[in-house]
Design a protein around this motif. Structure first.
Motif, PDB file in Angstrom:
ATOM      1  N   ALA A  80      28.134  71.243  32.481  1.00 53.02           N
ATOM      2  CA  ALA A  80      29.010  70.545  33.435  1.00 53.02           C
ATOM      3  C   ALA A  80      28.570  69.088  33.616  1.00 53.02           C
ATOM      4  O   ALA A  80      29.378  68.222  33.942  1.00 53.02           O
ATOM      5  CB  ALA A  80      28.995  71.271  34.765  1.00 53.02           C
ATOM      6  N   GLN A  81      27.269  68.830  33.389  1.00 57.86           N
ATOM      7  CA  GLN A  81      26.741  67.462  33.505  1.00 57.86           C
ATOM      8  C   GLN A  81      26.809  66.709  32.167  1.00 57.86           C
ATOM      9  O   GLN A  81      26.245  65.628  32.035  1.00 57.86           O
ATOM     10  CB  GLN A  81      25.268  67.500  33.962  1.00 57.86           C
ATOM     11  CG  GLN A  81      25.036  68.134  35.324  1.00 57.86           C
ATOM     12  CD  GLN A  81      25.706  67.348  36.445  1.00 57.86           C
ATOM     13  OE1 GLN A  81      25.648  66.130  36.477  1.00 57.86           O
ATOM     14  NE2 GLN A  81      26.370  68.066  37.354  1.00 57.86           N
ATOM     15  N   GLY A  82      27.422  67.357  31.171  1.00 60.07           N
ATOM     16  CA  GLY A  82      27.561  66.728  29.859  1.00 60.07           C
ATOM     17  C   GLY A  82      26.354  66.908  28.958  1.00 60.07           C
ATOM     18  O   GLY A  82      26.240  66.263  27.924  1.00 60.07           O
ATOM     19  N   VAL A  83      25.408  67.797  29.341  1.00 55.74           N
ATOM     20  CA  VAL A  83      24.239  68.068  28.488  1.00 55.74           C
ATOM     21  C   VAL A  83      24.536  69.341  27.707  1.00 55.74           C
ATOM     22  O   VAL A  83      24.604  70.436  28.268  1.00 55.74           O
ATOM     23  CB  VAL A  83      22.951  68.251  29.332  1.00 55.74           C
ATOM     24  CG1 VAL A  83      21.734  68.481  28.439  1.00 55.74           C
ATOM     25  CG2 VAL A  83      22.737  67.049  30.219  1.00 55.74           C
ATOM     26  N   ALA A  84      24.744  69.174  26.395  1.00 53.83           N
ATOM     27  CA  ALA A  84      25.188  70.318  25.585  1.00 53.83           C
ATOM     28  C   ALA A  84      24.118  71.404  25.470  1.00 53.83           C
ATOM     29  O   ALA A  84      24.422  72.592  25.515  1.00 53.83           O
ATOM     30  CB  ALA A  84      25.593  69.839  24.201  1.00 53.83           C
TER      31      ALA A  84
ATOM     32  N   ASP B  51      19.752  82.032  32.876  1.00 57.18           N
ATOM     33  CA  ASP B  51      19.829  81.197  31.673  1.00 57.18           C
ATOM     34  C   ASP B  51      21.269  80.729  31.460  1.00 57.18           C
ATOM     35  O   ASP B  51      21.521  79.567  31.144  1.00 57.18           O
ATOM     36  CB  ASP B  51      19.343  82.009  30.475  1.00 57.18           C
ATOM     37  CG  ASP B  51      19.349  81.208  29.193  1.00 57.18           C
ATOM     38  OD1 ASP B  51      18.648  80.181  29.153  1.00 57.18           O
ATOM     39  OD2 ASP B  51      20.059  81.586  28.250  1.00 57.18           O
ATOM     40  N   ARG B  52      22.213  81.673  31.665  1.00 56.78           N
ATOM     41  CA  ARG B  52      23.637  81.331  31.488  1.00 56.78           C
ATOM     42  C   ARG B  52      24.065  80.318  32.550  1.00 56.78           C
ATOM     43  O   ARG B  52      24.724  79.321  32.246  1.00 56.78           O
ATOM     44  CB  ARG B  52      24.478  82.607  31.599  1.00 56.78           C
ATOM     45  CG  ARG B  52      25.915  82.445  31.154  1.00 56.78           C
ATOM     46  CD  ARG B  52      26.627  83.774  31.153  1.00 56.78           C
ATOM     47  NE  ARG B  52      26.543  84.467  32.436  1.00 56.78           N
ATOM     48  CZ  ARG B  52      27.313  84.203  33.486  1.00 56.78           C
ATOM     49  NH1 ARG B  52      28.218  83.257  33.400  1.00 56.78           N
ATOM     50  NH2 ARG B  52      27.182  84.884  34.606  1.00 56.78           N
ATOM     51  N   LEU B  53      23.657  80.575  33.800  1.00 61.75           N
ATOM     52  CA  LEU B  53      24.051  79.674  34.893  1.00 61.75           C
ATOM     53  C   LEU B  53      23.475  78.271  34.692  1.00 61.75           C
ATOM     54  O   LEU B  53      24.158  77.269  34.894  1.00 61.75           O
ATOM     55  CB  LEU B  53      23.558  80.233  36.240  1.00 61.75           C
ATOM     56  CG  LEU B  53      24.300  81.474  36.756  1.00 61.75           C
ATOM     57  CD1 LEU B  53      23.622  82.001  38.021  1.00 61.75           C
ATOM     58  CD2 LEU B  53      25.755  81.120  37.063  1.00 61.75           C
ATOM     59  N   ILE B  54      22.191  78.228  34.272  1.00 62.45           N
ATOM     60  CA  ILE B  54      21.542  76.923  34.050  1.00 62.45           C
ATOM     61  C   ILE B  54      22.245  76.180  32.907  1.00 62.45           C
ATOM     62  O   ILE B  54      22.531  74.991  33.001  1.00 62.45           O
ATOM     63  CB  ILE B  54      20.033  77.105  33.747  1.00 62.45           C
ATOM     64  CG1 ILE B  54      19.322  77.670  34.984  1.00 62.45           C
ATOM     65  CG2 ILE B  54      19.388  75.794  33.328  1.00 62.45           C
ATOM     66  CD1 ILE B  54      17.907  78.145  34.731  1.00 62.45           C
ATOM     67  N   ALA B  55      22.543  76.930  31.822  1.00 64.24           N
ATOM     68  CA  ALA B  55      23.223  76.309  30.673  1.00 64.24           C
ATOM     69  C   ALA B  55      24.585  75.768  31.101  1.00 64.24           C
ATOM     70  O   ALA B  55      24.961  74.647  30.717  1.00 64.24           O
ATOM     71  CB  ALA B  55      23.381  77.328  29.547  1.00 64.24           C
ATOM     72  N   ASP B  56      25.310  76.552  31.919  1.00 64.74           N
ATOM     73  CA  ASP B  56      26.629  76.102  32.398  1.00 64.74           C
ATOM     74  C   ASP B  56      26.495  74.848  33.261  1.00 64.74           C
ATOM     75  O   ASP B  56      27.305  73.923  33.167  1.00 64.74           O
ATOM     76  CB  ASP B  56      27.315  77.213  33.224  1.00 64.74           C
ATOM     77  CG  ASP B  56      27.830  78.329  32.323  1.00 64.74           C
ATOM     78  OD1 ASP B  56      27.834  78.129  31.091  1.00 64.74           O
ATOM     79  OD2 ASP B  56      28.198  79.402  32.842  1.00 64.74           O
TER      80      ASP B  56
END
Lengths: 139, 369
Positions: B53-57, B44-49
């Motif tokens: 990084a792609q600008g999706v908050a 979940d953390r990796l996906i959120a990061d």
């Protein structure tokens, strides 16, 4: 007479989950897991000086009132370290903090009140040990 | 030593080793479940990061979906390795979910609970009655057995697996029918959990109406909480309370079903239920939820402590979401044929439309937009 015994495994899943949920809430709420919520209060009348010891920990929030009106605390710190004396002095309607080193031991808090009124100083720490485990889902 | 005594000793020793194996399976299963949940948290953390990084908050793949997918993958692997049966006792979606719901009480004040709970109860009465009789009627048209009809109607109209089990007990349904309905509940709940928050956003529903819609429609409580989590914090709270309002009706429906089967189906020869059965079926975790909510409302928890209780609840929910995937049994659906699937899907579509209407009217009137 048969002694009363309560076996968790004999309870229904509903009751088991309810009791475990309440136990977790109680354990965290009462500070059984982690130090729990803590509040330190120092009260000093005009011209008086009071002191107390405090747990060495971080995450403290300091507030003060002079005769019930909120006053700022200049230089307040969020971490209280061992072998330190934290002197809160009230002068001219404002509270300032000065920190000094001391011999070994718990942090000491001192409130010296030179203001015209009663000063109440409160340090609150509402978070238990920061749990990295729980923080994993914190976004 | 006589032959009988030797046989008795052998039998005692065999049952003791079986109990030990079952305990070991439970411990191993729970350890595996914890490891899977930690994996979910890390992913979940990796996906959120990655999204950040792609600008999706905001992470669009919220952790309930990641948890279900990880659970499904583990399900397949455990079955392939032929150890599913051994660790199976540790996978208890409902159990972890109920713990999470008790802890969720810390976030809902008594005032909100009363407002949402009363509105939720009104919505539940409308939906449970309409959806139950619609499913009953549709199942009758396709000539499903009476017991399957009762279990399915209870599952679709109230709260999925718990209601199916309660109804099965009331009408003496076959074990396979419950397993089958459980599989159908999960099969429909997973896509609904993912799609409904997206649809709610697309329709511009307020968090209150969206939460009431999820709570009134998705059958299993775990997926209701999952959909709410994926939408917003307020939607999660409303969805959970609305679903709990629906859950409290289990006892009444199970009682009515037992009475109907005793009097009508079995022509008065069946055993009539006692009113105490209503309390027996009452979801007790609702009491725990109200206690924690009352304590939070009275200021028993400081904000920091409340946050930690909430996070503990989040862990319980994550365990439940992983269990949804692990407990899914696709084999049960194949065994029953297409007719029950058609009834279930038809009833779910009806429920989705009616729940949207009811949530918009009832919760829209509360100022939810």
């Amino acid at each position: 007479m048969k002694p009363f015994t309560l076996s968790l495994s004999r309870l229904s899943e509903d009751w088991q989950a309810t009791l475990i949920g309440l136990a977790i809430a109680a354990a965290i709420g009462l500070g059984l897991i982690g130090p729990g919520p803590q509040t330190l209060t120092l009260k000093a009348a005009n011209g008086a000086t009071v002191e107390m010891s405090a747990p060495a920990a971080s995450g403290w929030k300091t507030s003060a009132t002079l005769d019930g009106d909120r006053v700022d605390v200049a230089g307040a710190v969020s971490a209280l370290a061992a072998s330190s004396v934290y002197t809160f002095a009230c002068r001219d309607g404002a509270v300032t903090l000065e920190t000094a080193a001391a011999d070994d031991g718990q942090p000491r808090l001192t409130l010296a009140n030179a203001c015209a009124g009663e000063v109440v100083l409160t340090l609150k720490r509402d978070s238990a040990i920061p749990w990295p485990l729980f923080g994993w889902f914190a976004r | 030593m006589t032959i009988t005594q030797t046989k008795k000793l052998d039998s005692a020793s065999a049952s003791s080793s079986a109990a030990q194996a079952s305990r070991l399976g439970l411990i191993a299963g729970f350890a595996l479940l914890l490891a899977l949940t930690v994996l979910v948290a890390e992913l979940d953390r990796l996906i959120a990061d990655a999204f950040k990084a792609q600008g999706v908050a905001r992470n669009p793949l919220e952790y309930p979906l990641t948890a279900v997918l990880i659970g499904l993958a583990a399900n397949g692997l455990l079955r392939l390795a032929r150890i599913y049966g051994r660790v199976r006792p540790a996978f208890r979606t409902e159990f972890f979910l109920k713990i999470g719901l008790v802890l969720l009480g810390v976030r809902v004040s008594l005032g909100d609970l009363l407002a949402t709970g009363v509105a939720g109860l009104v919505q539940a009465l409308v939906l449970v009655t309409s959806v139950f009789f619609f499913t009953w009627w549709l199942a009758g048209r396709l000539r499903l057995p009476a017991t399957l009809k009762a279990v399915m109607a209870a599952a679709v109209s109230i709260c999925g697996v718990s209601a199916a089990i309660a109804a099965a007990g009331a009408v003496m349904a076959k074990k396979e029918e419950v397993t089958y309905i459980t599989a159908l509940v999960i099969l429909t709940a997973i896509p609904l959990m993912v799609l409904m928050p997206v649809l709610a956003d697309a329709m511009g529903l307020s968090p209150q109406v969206a939460g009431a819609w999820f709570g009134g429609n998705i059958d299993t409580t775990a997926a209701v909480v999952g959909a709410g989590t994926m939408h917003s914090q307020q939607a999660q709270e409303v969805a959970a309370v609305v679903k709990m309002a629906q859950n409290v009706l289990i006892g009444f429906v199970a009682f009515a079903l037992a009475l109907y089967f005793a009097v009508v189906v079995e022509g008065g020869k069946g055993q009539r239920p006692r009113p105490a059965a209503i309390w027996q079926r009452f979801p007790k975790f609702v009491i725990g939820f109200v206690i924690v909510s009352a304590l939070a409302t009275l200021g028993a928890f400081t904000p920091g402590i409340a946050k930690e209780i909430e996070r503990a609840g989040q862990w319980a929910f994550a365990l439940a979401f992983v269990c949804i995937g692990v407990e899914f049994a696709p084999g049960a659906i194949r065994a029953m044929g297409w007719k029950p699937v058609a009834v279930y899907v038809g009833a779910t579509v009806f429920n989705t439309a009616l729940a949207l209407l009811a949530a918009s009217v009832i919760f829209g009137a509360l100022g939810g937009g």
